[in-house]
Design a protein around this motif. Structure first.
Motif, PDB file in Angstrom:
ATOM      1  N   GLU A   1     -24.101  62.659   4.229  1.00 44.12           N
ATOM      2  CA  GLU A   1     -23.578  62.004   2.728  1.00 44.12           C
ATOM      3  C   GLU A   1     -22.212  61.655   3.283  1.00 44.12           C
ATOM      4  O   GLU A   1     -21.883  61.956   3.998  1.00 44.12           O
ATOM      5  CB  GLU A   1     -23.582  63.264   1.552  1.00 44.12           C
ATOM      6  N   MET A   2     -22.129  60.655   2.578  1.00 46.27           N
ATOM      7  CA  MET A   2     -21.730  59.388   2.884  1.00 46.27           C
ATOM      8  C   MET A   2     -20.345  59.198   1.426  1.00 46.27           C
ATOM      9  O   MET A   2     -20.608  59.586   0.834  1.00 46.27           O
ATOM     10  CB  MET A   2     -21.724  58.053   2.645  1.00 46.27           C
ATOM     11  N   LEU A   3     -19.008  59.336   2.587  1.00 40.84           N
ATOM     12  CA  LEU A   3     -17.752  59.502   1.607  1.00 40.84           C
ATOM     13  C   LEU A   3     -16.859  58.170   1.896  1.00 40.84           C
ATOM     14  O   LEU A   3     -17.362  57.841   3.236  1.00 40.84           O
ATOM     15  CB  LEU A   3     -16.708  60.326   2.158  1.00 40.84           C
ATOM     16  N   PRO A   4     -15.985  57.870   1.304  1.00 45.46           N
ATOM     17  CA  PRO A   4     -15.243  56.553   1.520  1.00 45.46           C
ATOM     18  C   PRO A   4     -14.234  56.793   1.734  1.00 45.46           C
ATOM     19  O   PRO A   4     -13.341  56.035   2.502  1.00 45.46           O
ATOM     20  CB  PRO A   4     -15.645  55.645  -0.530  1.00 45.46           C
ATOM     21  N   PHE A   5     -13.786  58.405   1.143  1.00 45.48           N
ATOM     22  CA  PHE A   5     -12.007  58.541   1.971  1.00 45.48           C
ATOM     23  C   PHE A   5     -12.338  59.947   1.141  1.00 45.48           C
ATOM     24  O   PHE A   5     -12.593  61.279   0.709  1.00 45.48           O
ATOM     25  CB  PHE A   5     -11.413  57.713   0.235  1.00 45.48           C
ATOM     26  N   ALA A   6     -11.000  60.604   2.810  1.00 48.25           N
ATOM     27  CA  ALA A   6     -11.022  62.198   3.005  1.00 48.25           C
ATOM     28  C   ALA A   6      -9.577  62.021   3.949  1.00 48.25           C
ATOM     29  O   ALA A   6      -9.683  61.303   5.394  1.00 48.25           O
ATOM     30  CB  ALA A   6     -12.546  62.765   3.656  1.00 48.25           C
ATOM     31  N   ASN A   7      -8.883  63.600   3.886  1.00 49.54           N
ATOM     32  CA  ASN A   7      -8.391  64.213   4.527  1.00 49.54           C
ATOM     33  C   ASN A   7      -8.478  64.914   5.223  1.00 49.54           C
ATOM     34  O   ASN A   7      -9.365  66.132   4.252  1.00 49.54           O
ATOM     35  CB  ASN A   7      -6.657  64.543   3.645  1.00 49.54           C
ATOM     36  N   VAL A   8      -8.694  65.680   6.531  1.00 47.11           N
ATOM     37  CA  VAL A   8      -8.679  66.840   6.453  1.00 47.11           C
ATOM     38  C   VAL A   8      -8.043  67.037   8.157  1.00 47.11           C
ATOM     39  O   VAL A   8      -7.273  66.351   8.687  1.00 47.11           O
ATOM     40  CB  VAL A   8     -10.343  67.373   7.574  1.00 47.11           C
ATOM     41  N   ASN A   9      -7.864  68.907   7.899  1.00 43.51           N
ATOM     42  CA  ASN A   9      -7.134  69.224   9.630  1.00 43.51           C
ATOM     43  C   ASN A   9      -7.997  70.032  10.316  1.00 43.51           C
ATOM     44  O   ASN A   9      -8.353  70.737   9.320  1.00 43.51           O
ATOM     45  CB  ASN A   9      -5.508  69.404   9.373  1.00 43.51           C
ATOM     46  N   VAL A  10      -7.098  69.974  11.615  1.00 43.29           N
ATOM     47  CA  VAL A  10      -7.723  71.809  12.025  1.00 43.29           C
ATOM     48  C   VAL A  10      -6.795  72.362  11.225  1.00 43.29           C
ATOM     49  O   VAL A  10      -5.755  72.920  11.453  1.00 43.29           O
ATOM     50  CB  VAL A  10      -7.652  71.488  13.604  1.00 43.29           C
TER      51      VAL A  10
ATOM     52  N   ILE B   1     -18.592  56.876   6.205  1.00 48.45           N
ATOM     53  CA  ILE B   1     -18.273  57.794   7.094  1.00 48.45           C
ATOM     54  C   ILE B   1     -19.398  59.224   6.605  1.00 48.45           C
ATOM     55  O   ILE B   1     -19.241  59.554   5.295  1.00 48.45           O
ATOM     56  CB  ILE B   1     -17.001  58.441   7.863  1.00 48.45           C
ATOM     57  N   THR B   2     -20.252  59.355   7.230  1.00 45.81           N
ATOM     58  CA  THR B   2     -20.508  60.511   6.865  1.00 45.81           C
ATOM     59  C   THR B   2     -19.754  61.963   7.298  1.00 45.81           C
ATOM     60  O   THR B   2     -18.832  62.141   7.465  1.00 45.81           O
ATOM     61  CB  THR B   2     -22.488  61.132   7.762  1.00 45.81           C
ATOM     62  N   ALA B   3     -20.673  62.737   6.509  1.00 44.07           N
ATOM     63  CA  ALA B   3     -19.927  64.470   6.008  1.00 44.07           C
ATOM     64  C   ALA B   3     -19.494  65.130   6.877  1.00 44.07           C
ATOM     65  O   ALA B   3     -19.188  65.946   7.398  1.00 44.07           O
ATOM     66  CB  ALA B   3     -20.717  65.779   4.467  1.00 44.07           C
ATOM     67  N   SER B   4     -20.849  65.064   8.212  1.00 49.06           N
ATOM     68  CA  SER B   4     -20.977  65.825   9.692  1.00 49.06           C
ATOM     69  C   SER B   4     -19.987  65.767  10.532  1.00 49.06           C
ATOM     70  O   SER B   4     -18.874  66.291  10.639  1.00 49.06           O
ATOM     71  CB  SER B   4     -22.424  65.672   9.847  1.00 49.06           C
ATOM     72  N   LYS B   5     -19.435  63.564  10.134  1.00 47.96           N
ATOM     73  CA  LYS B   5     -18.910  63.340  11.321  1.00 47.96           C
ATOM     74  C   LYS B   5     -17.138  63.903  10.757  1.00 47.96           C
ATOM     75  O   LYS B   5     -16.529  64.418  12.231  1.00 47.96           O
ATOM     76  CB  LYS B   5     -18.847  61.425  11.205  1.00 47.96           C
ATOM     77  N   LEU B   6     -17.351  63.377   9.376  1.00 41.41           N
ATOM     78  CA  LEU B   6     -15.690  64.187   9.589  1.00 41.41           C
ATOM     79  C   LEU B   6     -15.583  65.104   9.572  1.00 41.41           C
ATOM     80  O   LEU B   6     -14.124  65.484  10.291  1.00 41.41           O
ATOM     81  CB  LEU B   6     -15.491  63.752   7.573  1.00 41.41           C
ATOM     82  N   LEU B   7     -16.516  66.052   9.406  1.00 39.28           N
ATOM     83  CA  LEU B   7     -15.706  67.942   9.829  1.00 39.28           C
ATOM     84  C   LEU B   7     -15.825  68.000  11.385  1.00 39.28           C
ATOM     85  O   LEU B   7     -14.928  68.857  11.021  1.00 39.28           O
ATOM     86  CB  LEU B   7     -17.084  68.872   9.230  1.00 39.28           C
TER      87      LEU B   7
END
Length: 234
Positions: free
Chosen positions: A68-77, A22-28
């Motif tokens: 930039e690509m990521l294999p794993f991340a957690n995010v929330n608003v 997943i890209t950083a921009s999509k994650l955010l």
């Protein structure tokens, strides 16, 4: 209330699936607060105020580019509904301190601790190259950093034990200093006056990289190996 958005699982990392999916921009697009890692297990990710910072094994911190690509991340608003100011706090006491304020054993909680820290110890894993090792095999390739009398923010989550494997059961905390020059996965800290903030999360949105052939063909380790590997990496 808000949901925790998670891309990938810790069990994937345990088995060495470090390729970015997943890209950083999509994650955010899914949150402005969170933690994770970059492709190749390259450093520790700290997302604060909508900016993704990458703490690297050479001791530097950079802002992650959108592609930039990521294999794993957690995010929330972020919408921290609970806050308490403390005269001092140690890392080992975060769980018990939070438990005095609310009941959270079986739900996800976003945790933010900001202020001045007497001492902070972090670790950052060096970037791995294919063929990727397992997560436990990277333990000897991590850098440990210490800082004293530093202002900054702890960013992380509490994950219920029943979700161990999908995430890290218990506390999973990262750190970024106020100047965005020092950070990593937290091993220990002792603070002066800090503000502890929390946000209960009432849902879990797990995003899996089904377009990635490596993930789709992978046969995961059994849960006993996963639990041991996660414990060794904390």
């Amino acid at each position: 209330m808000a949901k925790l958005f998670q891309h990938g699982t810790l069990a994937m990392l345990v088995d060495g699936l470090f390729g970015g999916t997943i890209t950083a921009s999509k994650l955010l697009k899914h949150g402005d607060f969170g933690i994770g890692t970059a492709e190749g297990l390259n450093g520790e990710l700290i997302i604060l105020d909508g900016v993704a910072y990458q703490a690297l094994a050479d001791g530097t911190v950079k802002v992650l580019k959108g592609d930039e690509m990521l294999p794993f991340a957690n995010v929330n608003v972020s919408n921290f509904e609970g806050r308490v100011v403390l005269p001092g706090l140690k890392m080992d006491d975060v769980d018990a301190t939070l438990a005095k304020e609310l009941s959270y054993q079986n739900t996800f909680v976003a945790i933010k601790i900001s202020g001045t820290f007497k001492a902070v110890q972090t670790r950052v894993v060096k970037e791995q190259q294919r063929p990727y090792p397992t997560l436990s095999e990277t333990a000897s390739k991590q850098q440990v950093f210490d800082a004293k009398n530093i202002k900054g923010t702890v960013v992380g989550y509490y994950t219920p034990a029943l979700f161990q494997g999908a995430g890290v059961g218990g506390m999973h905390l990262h750190f970024i200093d106020a100047q965005h020059q020092f950070g990593g996965h937290l091993l220990d800290f002792e603070s002066d006056k800090v503000k502890l903030s929390w946000q209960l999360l009432d849902g879990f949105d797990l995003n899996l990289p089904i377009q990635d052939s490596e993930f789709m063909k992978h046969k995961p380790s059994d849960m006993g190996i996963i639990r041991q590997s996660i414990s060794e990496s904390e």
